[in-house]
Design a protein around this motif. Structure first.
Motif, short mmCIF file in Angstrom:
data_model
loop_
_atom_site.label_atom_id
_atom_site.label_comp_id
_atom_site.label_asym_id
_atom_site.label_seq_id
_atom_site.Cartn_x
_atom_site.Cartn_y
_atom_site.Cartn_z
N GLU A 131 0.84 -1.19 0.00
CA GLU A 131 0.00 0.00 0.00
C GLU A 131 0.88 1.25 0.00
O GLU A 131 1.88 1.32 0.69
N GLY A 132 0.47 2.24 -0.75
CA GLY A 132 1.23 3.48 -0.80
C GLY A 132 1.10 4.28 0.48
O GLY A 132 0.07 4.23 1.16
N LYS A 133 2.14 5.00 0.84
CA LYS A 133 2.10 5.81 2.06
C LYS A 133 1.64 7.23 1.81
O LYS A 133 1.30 7.96 2.72
N THR A 134 1.65 7.64 0.53
CA THR A 134 1.20 8.99 0.21
C THR A 134 -0.31 9.05 0.39
O THR A 134 -1.04 8.27 -0.22
N PRO A 135 -0.81 9.98 1.23
CA PRO A 135 -2.26 10.04 1.46
C PRO A 135 -3.00 10.53 0.23
O PRO A 135 -2.51 11.38 -0.51
N ALA A 136 -4.16 9.97 0.01
CA ALA A 136 -5.02 10.42 -1.09
C ALA A 136 -6.20 11.18 -0.52
O ALA A 136 -6.72 10.83 0.54
N LEU A 137 -6.61 12.21 -1.21
CA LEU A 137 -7.74 13.00 -0.77
C LEU A 137 -9.04 12.26 -1.04
O LEU A 137 -9.17 11.51 -2.00
N LEU A 166 -3.20 18.65 -12.09
CA LEU A 166 -2.67 17.62 -11.21
C LEU A 166 -3.73 16.61 -10.81
O LEU A 166 -3.50 15.40 -10.84
N LEU A 167 -4.92 17.09 -10.46
CA LEU A 167 -5.96 16.21 -9.94
C LEU A 167 -6.65 15.36 -11.00
O LEU A 167 -7.16 14.29 -10.71
N PHE A 168 -6.67 15.84 -12.25
CA PHE A 168 -7.35 15.09 -13.29
C PHE A 168 -6.40 14.31 -14.21
O PHE A 168 -6.86 13.50 -15.01
N HIS A 169 -5.08 14.57 -14.08
CA HIS A 169 -4.15 13.92 -15.01
C HIS A 169 -3.00 13.22 -14.31
O HIS A 169 -2.15 12.61 -14.97
N GLY A 266 -7.29 22.64 5.89
CA GLY A 266 -7.17 21.77 7.05
C GLY A 266 -6.59 20.40 6.80
O GLY A 266 -6.63 19.53 7.68
N PHE A 267 -6.04 20.14 5.60
CA PHE A 267 -5.42 18.83 5.34
C PHE A 267 -4.11 19.03 4.57
O PHE A 267 -3.96 18.62 3.43
N GLU A 268 -3.14 19.65 5.21
CA GLU A 268 -1.89 20.03 4.56
C GLU A 268 -1.17 18.82 3.95
O GLU A 268 -0.95 17.81 4.61
N MET A 269 -0.81 18.93 2.68
CA MET A 269 -0.10 17.85 1.99
C MET A 269 0.63 18.39 0.78
O MET A 269 0.41 19.54 0.37
N GLY A 270 1.49 17.56 0.21
CA GLY A 270 2.29 17.97 -0.94
C GLY A 270 1.64 17.61 -2.25
O GLY A 270 0.58 16.99 -2.32
N ALA A 271 2.33 17.98 -3.34
CA ALA A 271 1.77 17.79 -4.68
C ALA A 271 1.64 16.32 -5.05
O ALA A 271 0.74 15.95 -5.82
N HIS A 272 2.50 15.45 -4.52
CA HIS A 272 2.41 14.04 -4.90
C HIS A 272 1.11 13.41 -4.43
O HIS A 272 0.63 12.43 -5.01
N ALA A 273 0.52 13.99 -3.38
CA ALA A 273 -0.75 13.48 -2.88
C ALA A 273 -1.85 13.63 -3.93
O ALA A 273 -2.80 12.84 -3.97
N LEU A 274 -1.73 14.64 -4.81
CA LEU A 274 -2.74 14.82 -5.84
C LEU A 274 -2.60 13.76 -6.93
O LEU A 274 -3.59 13.31 -7.51
N ARG A 275 -1.38 13.34 -7.19
CA ARG A 275 -1.15 12.22 -8.12
C ARG A 275 -1.73 10.94 -7.53
O ARG A 275 -2.40 10.16 -8.23
N ALA A 276 -1.49 10.72 -6.23
CA ALA A 276 -2.05 9.55 -5.56
C ALA A 276 -3.57 9.60 -5.56
O ALA A 276 -4.25 8.58 -5.74
N THR A 277 -4.12 10.79 -5.37
CA THR A 277 -5.58 10.96 -5.36
C THR A 277 -6.18 10.59 -6.71
O THR A 277 -7.17 9.86 -6.79
N ALA A 278 -5.58 11.10 -7.79
CA ALA A 278 -6.10 10.81 -9.13
C ALA A 278 -6.02 9.32 -9.44
O ALA A 278 -6.98 8.74 -9.97
N ALA A 279 -4.90 8.70 -9.11
CA ALA A 279 -4.72 7.27 -9.39
C ALA A 279 -5.70 6.43 -8.59
O ALA A 279 -6.35 5.51 -9.12
N THR A 280 -5.83 6.74 -7.30
CA THR A 280 -6.74 5.98 -6.43
C THR A 280 -8.18 6.14 -6.89
O THR A 280 -8.95 5.18 -6.95
#
Length: 324
Positions: A131-137, A166-169, A266-280
């Motif tokens: 499982e990936g550790k990068t949080p997804a939104l 970032l979020l759609f691609h 209220g959910f501070e995170m980096g740009a890679h989380a948006l990549r994880a979000t899109a993939a998930t």
């Protein structure tokens, strides 16, 4: 690791019938193989990661000059590995740092600067679960983030276009920074596509989401560089040093942009989380995993599977398929 200095590499190659002068030829011949290895890393993200890993090792063992790498033994590597574990670094991080050092020593072996690679045989930490550790939104958080730049300013239009891209691609930061204006204007079978320059010099074409396409169009119209086809697509809104805005936004700039908006929600995170979000999100909505792999630019489908949370949902367990 210290970057190659003017003492090692000629600052400028004089053009002429002969590309290198005799003095320049001899100076290049004297470049230490350790410096040569670093100079040969063409990918900026790889260079940054390897430099960080090797610099950390140099600080640990007290190396000050490139030539001192030739005195390193396996015992030094093991001691460094153990220290990284004591510092609480994850298994994958430690494995990556050891791989960076192994790459350097392999180059030294190839150049006959050392007799063997001391990283070989050093036991590496086991990788964590798949499982990936990068949080997804969550979906509601992603919608809030897309709506966060509220004002009708160039900056808000710029930020909305970046967040949507970032979020759609599912682009990496470096991929977004390398986009040219013309890269958002490709059409394949009548469908707008993004031309993405990925890792290892690989190019992929990603269908452009209609909402993102509209946001990019609005941003370019407001920013005024839509006719600069060969220029950077996403640029800083301000440049306090030169006042000029031809260069692309930096990977650090993208990180700070995402960090600032997500922190405000209220959910501070980096740009890679948006990549994880899109993939998930794509996998949760039954996107074919092989197509997601291609979409993300992954060389190995195992990397894509870390975003597949369907196999970890309790309701999908074989437990609930058993019937007596």
């Amino acid at each position: 690791m210290a970057k190659p200095s003017a003492d090692h590499l000629p600052a400028e190659i004089t053009p002429g019938a002969r590309l290198l002068t005799a003095a320049e030829f001899h100076r290049l011949a004297d470049v230490p193989p350790e410096v040569e290895w670093f100079a040969n890393l063409s990918n900026p993200s790889t260079r940054r990661a390897y430099e960080h890993a090797v610099s950390d090792f140099m600080r640990f063992v007290g190396i000050g000059r490139p030539e001192e790498f030739r005195t390193v033994t396996r015992a030094h590597i093991i001691a460094w590995r153990d220290t990284l574990m004591q510092r609480g670094l994850g298994g994958s991080t430690i494995r990556h740092r050891l791989a960076s050092l192994a790459s350097l020593f392999q180059h030294l072996c190839d150049r006959n600067a050392v007799t063997h690679n001391p990283v070989k045989g050093v036991q590496r930490p086991k990788t964590e679960s798949g499982e990936g550790k990068t949080p997804a939104l969550g979906d509601h958080q992603a919608r809030k983030l897309l709506e966060a730049p509220e004002m009708d300013t160039v900056k808000s239009k710029h930020d909305r276009a970046i967040l949507s891209t970032l979020l759609f691609h599912a682009l990496r930061r470096e991929e977004l920074c390398k986009l040219k204006v013309r890269d958002a204007r490709h059409a394949r079978k009548g469908v707008p596509h993004l031309k993405v320059s990925g890792k290892g010099g690989k190019t992929r074409y990603v269908p452009l989401h209609p909402g993102t396409n509209a946001l990019i169009h609005d941003y370019l119209e407001a920013a005024g560089h839509g006719t600069d086809e060969a220029g950077a697509l996403f640029r800083p809104v301000r440049n306090n040093r030169t006042g000029r805005l031809e260069r692309a936004i930096t990977a650090d700039g993208v990180y700070k942009l995402v960090r600032a908006y997500s922190a405000g929600l209220g959910f501070e995170m980096g740009a890679h989380a948006l990549r994880a979000t899109a993939a998930t999100n794509a996998l949760d909505h039954q996107a074919d995993i092989a197509k997601v792999q291609e979409w993300l630019g992954h060389a190995n489908i195992a990397t894509t599977r870390i975003y597949d949370h369907q196999r970890t949902r309790p309701e999908d367990s074989p437990t609930f398929k058993v019937a007596y």
